[in-house]
Scaffold this motif. Structure first.
Motif, PDB file in Angstrom:
ATOM      1  N   ARG A 394      16.800  44.400  20.026  1.00 55.82           N
ATOM      2  CA  ARG A 394      16.700  42.940  20.047  1.00 55.82           C
ATOM      3  C   ARG A 394      18.078  42.288  20.125  1.00 55.82           C
ATOM      4  NH1 ARG A 394      11.639  40.908  18.549  1.00 55.82           N
ATOM      5  NH2 ARG A 394      10.242  42.424  17.526  1.00 55.82           N
ATOM      6  N   VAL A 395      19.043  42.869  19.430  1.00 57.13           N
ATOM      7  CA  VAL A 395      20.392  42.305  19.468  1.00 57.13           C
ATOM      8  C   VAL A 395      20.992  42.426  20.863  1.00 57.13           C
ATOM      9  CG1 VAL A 395      22.755  42.562  18.594  1.00 57.13           C
ATOM     10  CG2 VAL A 395      20.819  42.654  17.006  1.00 57.13           C
ATOM     11  N   GLY A 396      20.828  43.594  21.484  1.00 55.75           N
ATOM     12  CA  GLY A 396      21.317  43.758  22.851  1.00 55.75           C
ATOM     13  C   GLY A 396      20.682  42.763  23.807  1.00 55.75           C
ATOM     14  N   LEU A 397      19.377  42.570  23.660  1.00 50.59           N
ATOM     15  CA  LEU A 397      18.659  41.605  24.495  1.00 50.59           C
ATOM     16  C   LEU A 397      19.163  40.187  24.251  1.00 50.59           C
ATOM     17  CD1 LEU A 397      16.333  40.702  26.342  1.00 50.59           C
ATOM     18  CD2 LEU A 397      14.826  40.801  24.339  1.00 50.59           C
ATOM     19  N   LEU A 398      19.335  39.805  22.988  1.00 45.90           N
ATOM     20  CA  LEU A 398      19.803  38.459  22.666  1.00 45.90           C
ATOM     21  C   LEU A 398      21.191  38.191  23.235  1.00 45.90           C
ATOM     22  CD1 LEU A 398      19.417  35.767  21.197  1.00 45.90           C
ATOM     23  CD2 LEU A 398      20.417  36.848  19.158  1.00 45.90           C
ATOM     24  N   ALA A 399      22.085  39.179  23.121  1.00 50.81           N
ATOM     25  CA  ALA A 399      23.445  38.997  23.641  1.00 50.81           C
ATOM     26  C   ALA A 399      23.415  38.679  25.138  1.00 50.81           C
ATOM     27  CB  ALA A 399      24.280  40.241  23.371  1.00 50.81           C
ATOM     28  N   VAL A 400      22.556  39.354  25.877  1.00 56.99           N
ATOM     29  CA  VAL A 400      22.435  39.085  27.318  1.00 56.99           C
ATOM     30  C   VAL A 400      21.838  37.706  27.549  1.00 56.99           C
ATOM     31  CG1 VAL A 400      21.326  39.812  29.463  1.00 56.99           C
ATOM     32  CG2 VAL A 400      22.287  41.531  27.901  1.00 56.99           C
ATOM     33  N   ARG A 401      20.793  37.363  26.842  1.00 56.84           N
ATOM     34  CA  ARG A 401      20.137  36.073  27.049  1.00 56.84           C
ATOM     35  C   ARG A 401      21.030  34.899  26.664  1.00 56.84           C
ATOM     36  NH1 ARG A 401      13.760  37.068  25.381  1.00 56.84           N
ATOM     37  NH2 ARG A 401      13.280  38.371  27.191  1.00 56.84           N
ATOM     38  N   LEU A 402      21.940  35.108  25.723  1.00 57.35           N
ATOM     39  CA  LEU A 402      22.893  34.055  25.364  1.00 57.35           C
ATOM     40  C   LEU A 402      24.047  33.957  26.362  1.00 57.35           C
ATOM     41  CD1 LEU A 402      23.105  34.547  21.485  1.00 57.35           C
ATOM     42  CD2 LEU A 402      22.079  32.602  22.697  1.00 57.35           C
ATOM     43  N   GLY A 403      24.090  34.881  27.306  1.00 54.36           N
ATOM     44  CA  GLY A 403      25.149  34.858  28.302  1.00 54.36           C
ATOM     45  C   GLY A 403      26.488  35.347  27.803  1.00 54.36           C
ATOM     46  N   ILE A 404      26.483  36.205  26.786  1.00 59.84           N
ATOM     47  CA  ILE A 404      27.746  36.756  26.292  1.00 59.84           C
ATOM     48  C   ILE A 404      28.388  37.556  27.422  1.00 59.84           C
ATOM     49  CG2 ILE A 404      28.842  38.192  24.539  1.00 59.84           C
ATOM     50  CD1 ILE A 404      27.464  35.641  23.450  1.00 59.84           C
ATOM     51  N   GLN A 405      29.649  37.254  27.726  1.00 58.46           N
ATOM     52  CA  GLN A 405      30.258  37.775  28.954  1.00 58.46           C
ATOM     53  C   GLN A 405      30.820  39.177  28.820  1.00 58.46           C
ATOM     54  OE1 GLN A 405      31.920  33.776  28.730  1.00 58.46           O
ATOM     55  NE2 GLN A 405      32.228  33.909  30.940  1.00 58.46           N
ATOM     56  N   ARG A 406      31.205  39.567  27.630  1.00 58.55           N
ATOM     57  CA  ARG A 406      31.639  40.946  27.385  1.00 58.55           C
ATOM     58  C   ARG A 406      30.980  41.416  26.099  1.00 58.55           C
ATOM     59  NH1 ARG A 406      32.838  40.929  31.830  1.00 58.55           N
ATOM     60  NH2 ARG A 406      34.768  41.489  32.882  1.00 58.55           N
ATOM     61  N   ILE A 407      30.273  42.534  26.186  1.00 60.31           N
ATOM     62  CA  ILE A 407      29.597  43.119  25.031  1.00 60.31           C
ATOM     63  C   ILE A 407      30.202  44.491  24.789  1.00 60.31           C
ATOM     64  CG2 ILE A 407      27.379  43.864  24.076  1.00 60.31           C
ATOM     65  CD1 ILE A 407      26.062  41.915  26.127  1.00 60.31           C
ATOM     66  N   VAL A 408      30.866  44.647  23.653  1.00 59.85           N
ATOM     67  CA  VAL A 408      31.534  45.896  23.311  1.00 59.85           C
ATOM     68  C   VAL A 408      30.807  46.488  22.105  1.00 59.85           C
ATOM     69  CG1 VAL A 408      33.714  46.982  22.644  1.00 59.85           C
ATOM     70  CG2 VAL A 408      33.724  44.955  24.141  1.00 59.85           C
ATOM     71  N   VAL A 409      30.137  47.615  22.316  1.00 58.63           N
ATOM     72  CA  VAL A 409      29.341  48.246  21.266  1.00 58.63           C
ATOM     73  C   VAL A 409      30.069  49.492  20.780  1.00 58.63           C
ATOM     74  CG1 VAL A 409      27.122  49.294  20.684  1.00 58.63           C
ATOM     75  CG2 VAL A 409      27.219  47.340  22.254  1.00 58.63           C
ATOM     76  N   ILE A 410      30.105  49.673  19.452  1.00 56.05           N
ATOM     77  CA  ILE A 410      30.896  50.760  18.859  1.00 56.05           C
ATOM     78  C   ILE A 410      30.026  51.589  17.911  1.00 56.05           C
ATOM     79  CG2 ILE A 410      32.928  51.321  17.476  1.00 56.05           C
ATOM     80  CD1 ILE A 410      34.000  48.522  18.284  1.00 56.05           C
ATOM     81  N   GLY A 411      30.052  52.895  18.086  1.00 62.51           N
ATOM     82  CA  GLY A 411      29.387  53.815  17.173  1.00 62.51           C
ATOM     83  C   GLY A 411      28.013  54.236  17.640  1.00 62.51           C
ATOM     84  N   SER A 412      27.698  55.500  17.425  1.00 60.58           N
ATOM     85  CA  SER A 412      26.431  56.056  17.912  1.00 60.58           C
ATOM     86  C   SER A 412      25.221  55.352  17.310  1.00 60.58           C
ATOM     87  CB  SER A 412      26.383  57.562  17.618  1.00 60.58           C
ATOM     88  OG  SER A 412      26.542  57.797  16.223  1.00 60.58           O
ATOM     89  N   ASP A 413      25.337  54.868  16.065  1.00 60.15           N
ATOM     90  CA  ASP A 413      24.204  54.201  15.429  1.00 60.15           C
ATOM     91  C   ASP A 413      23.890  52.849  16.074  1.00 60.15           C
ATOM     92  OD1 ASP A 413      23.920  56.284  13.690  1.00 60.15           O
ATOM     93  OD2 ASP A 413      24.936  55.314  12.011  1.00 60.15           O
ATOM     94  N   ALA A 414      24.855  52.323  16.836  1.00 61.08           N
ATOM     95  CA  ALA A 414      24.665  51.025  17.488  1.00 61.08           C
ATOM     96  C   ALA A 414      24.402  51.158  18.979  1.00 61.08           C
ATOM     97  CB  ALA A 414      25.895  50.143  17.258  1.00 61.08           C
ATOM     98  N   ARG A 415      24.367  52.370  19.490  1.00 57.36           N
ATOM     99  CA  ARG A 415      24.297  52.583  20.935  1.00 57.36           C
ATOM    100  C   ARG A 415      23.101  51.886  21.581  1.00 57.36           C
ATOM    101  NH1 ARG A 415      26.685  56.119  24.548  1.00 57.36           N
ATOM    102  NH2 ARG A 415      25.436  56.597  26.393  1.00 57.36           N
ATOM    103  N   ARG A 416      22.002  51.713  20.849  1.00 63.55           N
ATOM    104  CA  ARG A 416      20.825  51.049  21.410  1.00 63.55           C
ATOM    105  C   ARG A 416      21.158  49.633  21.878  1.00 63.55           C
ATOM    106  NH1 ARG A 416      15.588  53.829  20.911  1.00 63.55           N
ATOM    107  NH2 ARG A 416      14.785  51.779  21.511  1.00 63.55           N
ATOM    108  N   MET A 417      22.073  48.962  21.212  1.00 66.65           N
ATOM    109  CA  MET A 417      22.471  47.622  21.662  1.00 66.65           C
ATOM    110  C   MET A 417      23.039  47.684  23.081  1.00 66.65           C
ATOM    111  SD  MET A 417      24.496  45.987  18.440  1.00 66.65           S
ATOM    112  CE  MET A 417      23.891  46.037  16.766  1.00 66.65           C
ATOM    113  N   TYR A 418      23.910  48.642  23.297  1.00 68.00           N
ATOM    114  CA  TYR A 418      24.536  48.815  24.616  1.00 68.00           C
ATOM    115  C   TYR A 418      23.497  49.153  25.676  1.00 68.00           C
ATOM    116  CZ  TYR A 418      26.822  51.505  28.321  1.00 68.00           C
ATOM    117  OH  TYR A 418      27.200  52.017  29.543  1.00 68.00           O
ATOM    118  N   LEU A 419      22.618  50.100  25.370  1.00 71.30           N
ATOM    119  CA  LEU A 419      21.615  50.519  26.341  1.00 71.30           C
ATOM    120  C   LEU A 419      20.681  49.365  26.706  1.00 71.30           C
ATOM    121  CD1 LEU A 419      20.711  54.034  24.893  1.00 71.30           C
ATOM    122  CD2 LEU A 419      22.162  53.533  26.874  1.00 71.30           C
ATOM    123  N   GLU A 420      20.309  48.561  25.730  1.00 70.87           N
ATOM    124  CA  GLU A 420      19.425  47.426  26.006  1.00 70.87           C
ATOM    125  C   GLU A 420      20.145  46.353  26.812  1.00 70.87           C
ATOM    126  OE1 GLU A 420      15.845  45.252  25.953  1.00 70.87           O
ATOM    127  OE2 GLU A 420      16.322  47.361  25.527  1.00 70.87           O
TER     128      GLU A 420
END
Length: 476
Positions: A394-420
């Protein structure tokens, strides 16, 4: 701590006293109480708490050398300091806190005064609300509030033990990761005022779901003393559902929020900027403009909770607002502005939940102007249990929908944000992933440019708060 004899202390915690030369059962102790020997000074009380990493008993001698008047231990230690031996040091800490607050209340009553105890809980916003309320109440008299996020089975009692005979207000923050914890902590003091901010997904894994979280947070309302007051978020249906529980406790209810159900304290005309948030507060029929310097629209609700609590305790709305406006940041690592006007870093990586992550991302989008670029540096949200994958998506999806221009995801536990984020359209290097904060730091050093507005957000366990500090220093 209020003054107690060694005998009174031992009785309060049901311990066995081992006196050193020069001490008697009537020796008075009135210093600070701490579980960290590095904070102990002359006349203080050291609690030797066994821990996951080390054992406090190894530091009793160091505490004695620093001048400790007393050590509370689970086994006798060879050290030149009077010791009270108890079966469980953490339980003894709680028992002592209960006794000290009771005595402080009794002393205030004998003077014809009161010691007002406020308890604060909620899935998000506890520490900010605690700090805002403490700033308001400090103008009325001695106010004791937790340092940082001292809200667990050790931190909460340590805060309670700082009360003195002069204390007018004790503000306690109650956190929990499992049912029953808030009941135990709040039960030590029986708050006069209980504040419930929201019921969200933070710690949902530990509680077993959102309904279990509701029941855990409602433990504070059940702990309010008869005739007390519940300060409830009228905009949160689950919090609002705690009103009948307050009635069962013979406690009143005071409502805050931004909707029409907030009949006591309400915010209107909210405007969010990079330098803070302005709104109009209506408290008990009186309307006043507020300029809150703490970043983020979500902090409006925390400010309303603080105003609702303070005015219930006799502070005028005008004084409450004037003192609120002096607060510059909620707490270190909570929406903390760093860097410079050229590259602004917002370090909000002390804690994270789905609700606070969403609020921080929305704030980033709101405060970024034309010609400026949004950059979100995100790490894992902890303690979500079976909900972790879904909520990180959901966080990855929200970041895209808000138009965040650069999304930097760190750590294997957070990787789902990047993939989404990639799945939702951020495939042209708008979203990048790094295993470590060091890798991300080197990338960001070369990537960030004038006009960037950078949010660093994660749970404490991800450690990104230190990355935020490094970035802030690099672009200061």
């Amino acid at each position: 701590m209020i003054a107690l004899t060694i005998a009174q202390l031992a009785h309060a915690i049901a311990g066995e006293t081992r006196l050193t030369a020069g001490d008697t059962p009537e020796t008075v102790v009135s210093g600070l109480v701490d579980t960290d020997s590095r904070h102990i000074g002359p006349g203080d009380v050291f609690v030797a708490k066994p821990g996951d990493v080390t054992d406090g008993h190894l530091f009793v001698e160091a505490a004695a050398s620093a001048g400790a008047a007393l050590a509370i231990v689970e086994r006798p230690v060879e050290a030149d300091v009077t010791q009270i031996v108890v079966p469980d040091a953490v339980a003894a800490l709680a028992d002592l806190a209960r006794e000290v607050v009771k005595r402080a209340r009794d002393a205030a009553a004998q003077r014809g005064d009161t010691l007002e105890v406020v308890g604060i809980t909620g899935s998000n916003g506890k520490t900010t609300t605690k700090n805002l309320l403490a700033r308001i109440l400090e103008g009325e008299g001695e106010t004791i509030a937790p340092k940082a996020s001292f809200n667990n089975e050790v931190g909460a009692p340590l805060t309670m033990l700082r009360v003195t005979e002069r204390t007018r207000f004790l503000v306690s923050e109650f956190g929990a990761s499992a049912p029953g914890e808030i009941a135990r902590l709040a039960g030590l003091v029986e708050p006069d005022v209980g504040v419930v901010l929201m019921v969200g997904m933070a710690h949902a894994g530990g509680f077993g779901g959102i309904e279990a979280t509701f029941h855990a947070k409602s433990e504070l309302v059940r702990a309010i003393r008869s005739g007390g007051l519940a300060i409830l978020n009228a905009d949160d249906a689950r919090v609002a559902a705690m009103a009948p529980i307050a009635a069962e406790q013979s406690a009143g209810v005071r409502w805050f929020g931004r909707g029409p159900a907030a009949t006591d304290v309400r915010a209107d005309d909210v405007v969010v900027t990079a330098s803070g948030t302005s709104f109009v507060v209506t408290a008990d029929g009186e309307s006043l403009p507020v300029r809150l310097r703490v970043l983020g629209e979500h902090h409006v609700m925390n400010a309303l909770a603080a105003i609702a609590s303070a005015t219930a305790l006799g502070v005028s709305p005008a004084d409450a607002v004037a003192r609120l406006e002096t607060v510059e940041i909620a707490e270190r690592w909570r929406m903390q502005p760093l860097g410079s006007d050229r590259v602004r870093i917002i370090n909000d990586a002390y804690n994270a939940s789905p609700d606070s992550m969403s609020a921080a991302l929305r704030t980033l989008a709101q405060i970024t102007g034309p010609g400026e670029r949004t950059v979100a540096v995100l790490g894992a949200m902890s303690e979500l249990g079976e909900y972790a994958e879904e909520e990180h998506d959901r966080v990855g999806l929200l970041a895209v929908r808000l138009g965040i221009q650069r999304i930097v995801v760190i750590g294997s536990d957070a990787r789902r944000m990047y993939l989404e984020a990639v799945a939702q359209g951020s495939w042209d290097n708008e979203a990048v992933f790094f295993e470590t904060a060091d890798e991300a730091f080197h990338y960001l050093r070369g990537e960030l440019r004038d006009g960037d507005r950078v949010l660093v957000k994660s749970s404490n366990s991800a450690g990104l708060r230190f990355l935020g500090d490094r970035l802030g220093e690099s672009f200061s």
